[in-house]
Design a protein around this motif. Structure first.
Motif, PDB file in Angstrom:
ATOM      1  N   LEU A 114       0.842  -1.191   0.000  1.00  0.00           N
ATOM      2  CA  LEU A 114       0.000   0.000   0.000  1.00  0.00           C
ATOM      3  C   LEU A 114       0.880   1.245   0.000  1.00  0.00           C
ATOM      4  O   LEU A 114       2.009   1.230   0.499  1.00  0.00           O
ATOM      5  CB  LEU A 114      -0.903   0.016   1.236  1.00  0.00           C
ATOM      6  CG  LEU A 114      -1.890  -1.151   1.383  1.00  0.00           C
ATOM      7  CD1 LEU A 114      -2.681  -1.011   2.675  1.00  0.00           C
ATOM      8  CD2 LEU A 114      -2.825  -1.250   0.187  1.00  0.00           C
ATOM      9  N   PHE A 115       0.361   2.322  -0.561  1.00  0.00           N
ATOM     10  CA  PHE A 115       1.067   3.596  -0.498  1.00  0.00           C
ATOM     11  C   PHE A 115       0.964   4.137   0.931  1.00  0.00           C
ATOM     12  O   PHE A 115      -0.137   4.432   1.409  1.00  0.00           O
ATOM     13  CB  PHE A 115       0.465   4.594  -1.477  1.00  0.00           C
ATOM     14  CG  PHE A 115       0.627   4.204  -2.916  1.00  0.00           C
ATOM     15  CD1 PHE A 115       1.892   4.205  -3.507  1.00  0.00           C
ATOM     16  CD2 PHE A 115      -0.467   3.852  -3.677  1.00  0.00           C
ATOM     17  CE1 PHE A 115       2.049   3.852  -4.842  1.00  0.00           C
ATOM     18  CE2 PHE A 115      -0.320   3.497  -5.013  1.00  0.00           C
ATOM     19  CZ  PHE A 115       0.945   3.489  -5.590  1.00  0.00           C
ATOM     20  N   PRO A 116       2.088   4.277   1.642  1.00  0.00           N
ATOM     21  CA  PRO A 116       2.010   4.653   3.056  1.00  0.00           C
ATOM     22  C   PRO A 116       1.490   6.059   3.297  1.00  0.00           C
ATOM     23  O   PRO A 116       0.957   6.352   4.371  1.00  0.00           O
ATOM     24  CB  PRO A 116       3.472   4.527   3.529  1.00  0.00           C
ATOM     25  CG  PRO A 116       4.298   4.661   2.298  1.00  0.00           C
ATOM     26  CD  PRO A 116       3.482   4.056   1.190  1.00  0.00           C
ATOM     27  N   THR A 119      -4.416   7.349   2.344  1.00  0.00           N
ATOM     28  CA  THR A 119      -5.383   6.668   3.197  1.00  0.00           C
ATOM     29  C   THR A 119      -5.853   5.378   2.531  1.00  0.00           C
ATOM     30  O   THR A 119      -5.584   5.141   1.340  1.00  0.00           O
ATOM     31  CB  THR A 119      -6.601   7.557   3.468  1.00  0.00           C
ATOM     32  OG1 THR A 119      -7.296   7.786   2.225  1.00  0.00           O
ATOM     33  CG2 THR A 119      -6.197   8.891   4.089  1.00  0.00           C
ATOM     34  N   ALA A 120      -6.581   4.567   3.287  1.00  0.00           N
ATOM     35  CA  ALA A 120      -7.149   3.342   2.717  1.00  0.00           C
ATOM     36  C   ALA A 120      -8.008   3.670   1.505  1.00  0.00           C
ATOM     37  O   ALA A 120      -7.907   3.017   0.454  1.00  0.00           O
ATOM     38  CB  ALA A 120      -7.958   2.600   3.777  1.00  0.00           C
ATOM     39  N   LEU A 121      -8.844   4.688   1.628  1.00  0.00           N
ATOM     40  CA  LEU A 121      -9.713   5.076   0.521  1.00  0.00           C
ATOM     41  C   LEU A 121      -8.891   5.517  -0.683  1.00  0.00           C
ATOM     42  O   LEU A 121      -9.173   5.105  -1.822  1.00  0.00           O
ATOM     43  CB  LEU A 121     -10.649   6.204   0.961  1.00  0.00           C
ATOM     44  CG  LEU A 121     -11.602   6.743  -0.115  1.00  0.00           C
ATOM     45  CD1 LEU A 121     -12.552   5.653  -0.600  1.00  0.00           C
ATOM     46  CD2 LEU A 121     -12.394   7.938   0.424  1.00  0.00           C
ATOM     47  N   SER A 158      -8.076   6.052   7.359  1.00  0.00           N
ATOM     48  CA  SER A 158      -6.873   5.625   8.077  1.00  0.00           C
ATOM     49  C   SER A 158      -5.724   5.384   7.109  1.00  0.00           C
ATOM     50  O   SER A 158      -5.922   4.949   5.966  1.00  0.00           O
ATOM     51  CB  SER A 158      -7.147   4.342   8.861  1.00  0.00           C
ATOM     52  OG  SER A 158      -8.161   4.541   9.825  1.00  0.00           O
ATOM     53  N   TYR A 159      -4.518   5.633   7.592  1.00  0.00           N
ATOM     54  CA  TYR A 159      -3.317   5.361   6.816  1.00  0.00           C
ATOM     55  C   TYR A 159      -2.835   3.941   7.121  1.00  0.00           C
ATOM     56  O   TYR A 159      -3.149   3.382   8.180  1.00  0.00           O
ATOM     57  CB  TYR A 159      -2.230   6.382   7.135  1.00  0.00           C
ATOM     58  CG  TYR A 159      -2.542   7.762   6.602  1.00  0.00           C
ATOM     59  CD1 TYR A 159      -2.138   8.133   5.323  1.00  0.00           C
ATOM     60  CD2 TYR A 159      -3.263   8.675   7.374  1.00  0.00           C
ATOM     61  CE1 TYR A 159      -2.441   9.391   4.812  1.00  0.00           C
ATOM     62  CE2 TYR A 159      -3.570   9.936   6.870  1.00  0.00           C
ATOM     63  CZ  TYR A 159      -3.157  10.290   5.599  1.00  0.00           C
ATOM     64  OH  TYR A 159      -3.470  11.527   5.098  1.00  0.00           O
TER      65      TYR A 159
END
Length: 266
Positions: A114-116, A119-121, A158-159
Motif C-alpha cells: 500500500l502507499f504509506p 489513506t485506505a480510501l 486511516s493510513y
C-alpha cells in the motif's frame, strides 16, 4: 465426435478464462518453470501448493506479465498476455499496453504494497483514477463500497501504519477489486500475517469465491484450499506434479512427491 461432444467441447473452450501452454521461465541458469500447462475456467477457484522455490509465485507473475516468458503463451479472456502477434512472430507489448492488460488481472501480494502516504480510501481509488482515468466521484463511491465489502468502511480515512496487517491486506484486496478484474491472483496473501489475523483475510477470500470470482491462490493454508478450491494443484521443481479436486489430492495423492509434501504441512 458426436454433436453432444462437439457442444460440450465448445462450451468448455468458451468457459476457459485462463489458458497457459508450455510456460517456461528461467532466472539465469536456474530453470524455474519447465513447461506448465494450465486451464482455469470462469468462476473457478484454483489453489496452488508446493515447496518454496517450486515456481508457484513465478507462475502467477507470468500470468500477470510481471515476468517475461522464456517460452509458451498465456491467454486471459481469449487475449494473449504480454505480447501481440504479427504474422508468425510475437512482439512484447509496450509498457502502456501491458498496464492496460494488467488492469484486468487483479493481484494481491504477500506484502501489502500500500502507499504509506495515502489513506485506505485513496489507495483503493488510485488504480481506477490513474490507470483508467475514471471520474473521481464514481471511483470514490465504488471504493467506499469495496471497503465496506471487506469490512473496513470505517477505516477509509486511516493510513496503512494505523491498520493491522490483516486490515492492510483487506485494503489491498479492495484495491485490486476496484479495477474490476476478470480474475484475481493471490500470492500467499496470509504468509506475512500474524496467526490471529489470517482468518479475517481468508474470510474475505471465501466470500469472493462464493460470489463467483475466478481466482488462482498460491497458499500454504491447506484447510482453506480443501474447503474453497475447485481445483488443487501441486507444483514441484517447475512442473505440475498433480492436480484434481482438493479432497482427492489431499486425502489420496497419487504421486510420492505430493505425499511427501503433504506429510510435512498437514
Amino acid at each position: 465426435m458426436t454433436d453432444v461432444q462437439d457442444r460440450e467441447e465448445s462450451r468448455t473452450q468458451r468457459d476457459v478464462l485462463i489458458r497457459a501452454r508450455g510456460i517456461r521461465k528461467s532466472f539465469g541458469s536456474q530453470q524455474v518453470l519447465r513447461g506448465i500447462d494450465l486451464d482455469v475456467q470462469s468462476g473457478e477457484v484454483c489453489c496452488v501448493i508446493g515447496p518454496s522455490g517450486s515456481g508457484k509465485s513465478t507462475l502467477l507473475r507470468c500470468i500477470n506479465h510481471l515476468e517475461k516468458l522464456d517460452g509458451g503463451q498465456i491467454h486471459v479472456g481469449g487475449e494473449l498476455i504480454g505480447y501481440r502477434r504479427s504474422g508468425n512472430r510475437l512482439h512484447e507489448l509496450s509498457v502502456r499496453e501491458a498496464a492496460r492488460q494488467r488492469a484486468g488481472i487483479g493481484m494481491v501480494f504477500q506484502r501489502f504494497n500500500l502507499f504509506p502516504h495515502r489513506t485506505a480510501l485513496e489507495n483503493v481509488m488510485e488504480g481506477p483514477r490513474q490507470v483508467k482515468r475514471e471520474p473521481a466521484a464514481e471511483v470514490r463511491e465504488r471504493a467506499l463500497a469495496l471497503l465496506g465489502r471487506v469490512g473496513l468502511r470505517d477505516k477509509a480515512g486511516s493510513y496503512p501504519a494505523q491498520l493491522s496487517g490483516g486490515q492492510q491486506q483487506r485494503v489491498a484486496i479492495a484495491r485490486a477489486l476496484a479495477m474490476r478484474p476478470q480474475v484475481m491472483l493471490f500470492d500467499e496473501p496470509t504468509s506475512a500475517l500474524d496467526p490471529e489475523l489470517v482468518g479475517e483475510v481468508l474470510e474475505t477470500m471465501r466470500s469472493l469465491a462464493e460470489e463467483g470470482m475466478t481466482m488462482i491462490i498460491v497458499t500454504h493454508e491447506i484447510g482453506f484450499a480443501r474447503e474453497v478450491a475447485d481445483t488443487l494443484i501441486f507444483i514441484d521443481e517447475g512442473v505440475i506434479v498433480e492436480q484434481g479436486p482438493p479432497r482427492d489430492v489431499i486425502a489420496a495423492p497419487s504421486h510420492e512427491r505430493t505425499r511427501a509434501f503433504l506429510s510435512k504441512v498437514l
